[in-house]
Design a protein around this motif. Structure first.
Motif, PDB file in Angstrom:
ATOM      1  N   ASP A  52       0.816  -1.201   0.000  1.00  0.00           N
ATOM      2  CA  ASP A  52       0.000   0.000   0.000  1.00  0.00           C
ATOM      3  C   ASP A  52       0.853   1.255   0.000  1.00  0.00           C
ATOM      4  N   GLU A  53       2.100   1.161   0.426  1.00  0.00           N
ATOM      5  CA  GLU A  53       2.975   2.316   0.464  1.00  0.00           C
ATOM      6  C   GLU A  53       4.291   1.960  -0.201  1.00  0.00           C
ATOM      7  N   GLU A  54       5.185   2.945  -0.299  1.00  0.00           N
ATOM      8  CA  GLU A  54       6.487   2.745  -0.953  1.00  0.00           C
ATOM      9  C   GLU A  54       7.240   1.596  -0.290  1.00  0.00           C
ATOM     10  N   GLY A  92      -1.863  11.317  -0.591  1.00  0.00           N
ATOM     11  CA  GLY A  92      -1.240  10.029  -0.826  1.00  0.00           C
ATOM     12  C   GLY A  92      -2.249   8.908  -0.969  1.00  0.00           C
ATOM     13  N   ASP A  93      -3.316   8.948  -0.184  1.00  0.00           N
ATOM     14  CA  ASP A  93      -4.345   7.913  -0.234  1.00  0.00           C
ATOM     15  C   ASP A  93      -4.932   7.778  -1.634  1.00  0.00           C
ATOM     16  N   LYS A  94      -5.056   8.901  -2.331  1.00  0.00           N
ATOM     17  CA  LYS A  94      -5.678   8.898  -3.649  1.00  0.00           C
ATOM     18  C   LYS A  94      -4.737   8.386  -4.731  1.00  0.00           C
ATOM     19  N   GLY A 105       7.486  12.327  -2.747  1.00  0.00           N
ATOM     20  CA  GLY A 105       6.670  13.522  -2.861  1.00  0.00           C
ATOM     21  C   GLY A 105       7.152  14.615  -1.926  1.00  0.00           C
ATOM     22  N   LEU A 106       6.957  15.866  -2.347  1.00  0.00           N
ATOM     23  CA  LEU A 106       7.254  17.004  -1.486  1.00  0.00           C
ATOM     24  C   LEU A 106       6.014  17.272  -0.647  1.00  0.00           C
ATOM     25  N   LYS A 154       2.977   8.239   0.950  1.00  0.00           N
ATOM     26  CA  LYS A 154       2.339   7.367   1.933  1.00  0.00           C
ATOM     27  C   LYS A 154       0.928   7.838   2.229  1.00  0.00           C
ATOM     28  N   HIS A 155       0.172   6.959   2.867  1.00  0.00           N
ATOM     29  CA  HIS A 155      -1.169   7.313   3.299  1.00  0.00           C
ATOM     30  C   HIS A 155      -1.098   8.451   4.325  1.00  0.00           C
TER      31      HIS A 155
END
Length: 355
Positions: free
Chosen positions: A74-76, A114-116, A136-137, A147-148
């Motif tokens: 779900d995340e990096e 991030g969720d989107k 991401g910045l 991340k979420h």
């Protein structure tokens, strides 16, 4: 249409015209590091002594661990070797690294959550066998892995330019650009694509360095008497500290979740005995501070006593302490070369390139 464009189109590639949009720090760091690290070919310091090739011990560049598929998360995904206490900015730099990655800014129309965007980013994690990461910045002002819960005003993708087996090529890069444009449309971003010719040149230079430093160093143990029974051998290796991995490999743990070196019985699973063992050090993947070669030699000497064996080279000739000391000196020179190229052995950067 130029001759180069025609040849690329004939090969099934697409010639992409773009501009680099690295900021000044990234441009300076990447150019200087690449020039210093890859401007010239390096001799393999583990293969050559003064004026003549090394014959011992085993150095097998083809013995490369099988590639690992990166899990869909779900995340990096966490990169092997990354410091768990690293700051978000340090972690971001380890994921999208200007020395070993093609950096592709994704200019956002508006800030995104991030969720989107995470489910969309997960659809493009590899091109060929080259991993792709995104940072991401954040509104906090820090670059971080997407991340979420995060909100980002800028994004940046990074695709690794080389692996142990290949350099990023024109077809892979064209596929990346095509898929990245689709992905960018889905998240409301505009990718700024680096020029293909420059990227291909850097990728080939990086792969040349990786191929020239892909050193796996082995020493062998030969039974002085009857072959060892595999069932008995397993117990002896476990007492020596080896772990048996799910894939059947014997590895010596480093105490932090990794391993220093591995051991092969040199026979198939169907065999009941073996008269030869090989200890193997993946030199660029073990940090100098861990002293992997001397640890491997010490282990071999302990097994000599435990198993009644002799340390030999690949042709079966005994390896004496003087030869082992000479090899250790070459290992240290190898480590110095990697450090001077800004790819220290055992570092996150090295583990990405050589794992």
């Amino acid at each position: 249409m130029t001759e180069l464009q025609m040849s690329l189109l004939a090969a099934g590639g697409v010639f992409i015209v773009g501009v680099f949009s690295y900021n000044k720090w990234q441009e300076y760091k990447a150019k200087k590091s690449v020039e210093r690290a890859f401007a010239a070919n390096h001799d393999d310091v583990l293969m050559k002594g003064p004026g003549e090739p090394r014959q011992e011990p085993v150095l097998d560049p083809s013995a490369v661990p099988a590639g690992r598929a990166e899990p869909v998360l779900d995340e990096e995904p966490v990169v092997k070797g990354t410091d768990p206490e690293a700051t978000p900015d340090e972690l971001a730099t380890s994921l999208v690294d200007p020395l070993i990655d093609v950096l592709i800014p994704l200019q956002l129309e508006v800030a995104v959550r991030g969720d989107k965007i995470l489910p969309v980013l997960q659809t493009l994690r590899h091109v060929g066998n080259k991993p792709i990461h995104y940072i991401g910045l954040a509104v906090s002002g820090d670059w971080e892995p997407v991340k979420h819960g995060g909100v980002y005003t800028k994004l940046q993708a990074g695709v690794q330019m080389a692996s142990r087996t290949t350099a990023l090529n024109e077809l892979e890069y064209s596929e990346l650009v095509t898929r990245l444009r689709t992905l960018s449309d889905d998240i409301g971003a505009e990718p700024e694509i680096p020029d293909m010719i420059e990227v291909m040149g850097e990728a080939r230079n990086l792969h040349r360095f990786v191929a020239g430093h892909d050193a796996q160093l082995g020493i062998n143990l030969m039974s002085n008497g009857a072959p060892w029974a595999i069932s008995t051998l397993i117990g002896a290796l476990e007492k020596q500290g080896f772990d048996v991995r799910p894939d059947g490999r014997f590895v010596m743990p480093d105490g932090e979740g990794g391993f220093l070196f591995s051991l092969s019985t040199n026979v198939t699973l169907a065999e009941e005995t073996t008269s030869r063992l090989t200890l193997l050090l993946d030199v660029p993947c073990v940090a100098p501070m861990r002293d992997g070669f001397n640890a491997m030699v010490a282990c071999a000497k302990a097994l000599v006593q435990r198993l009644d064996a002799t340390i030999v080279d690949d042709s079966g000739q005994p390896l004496v302490d003087e030869a082992l000391a000479e090899i250790n000196g070459q290992v240290q020179a190898f480590y110095d070369e990697m450090a001077q190229a800004d790819i220290p052995a055992g570092s996150t950067r090295a583990l990405r390139l050589f794992s």
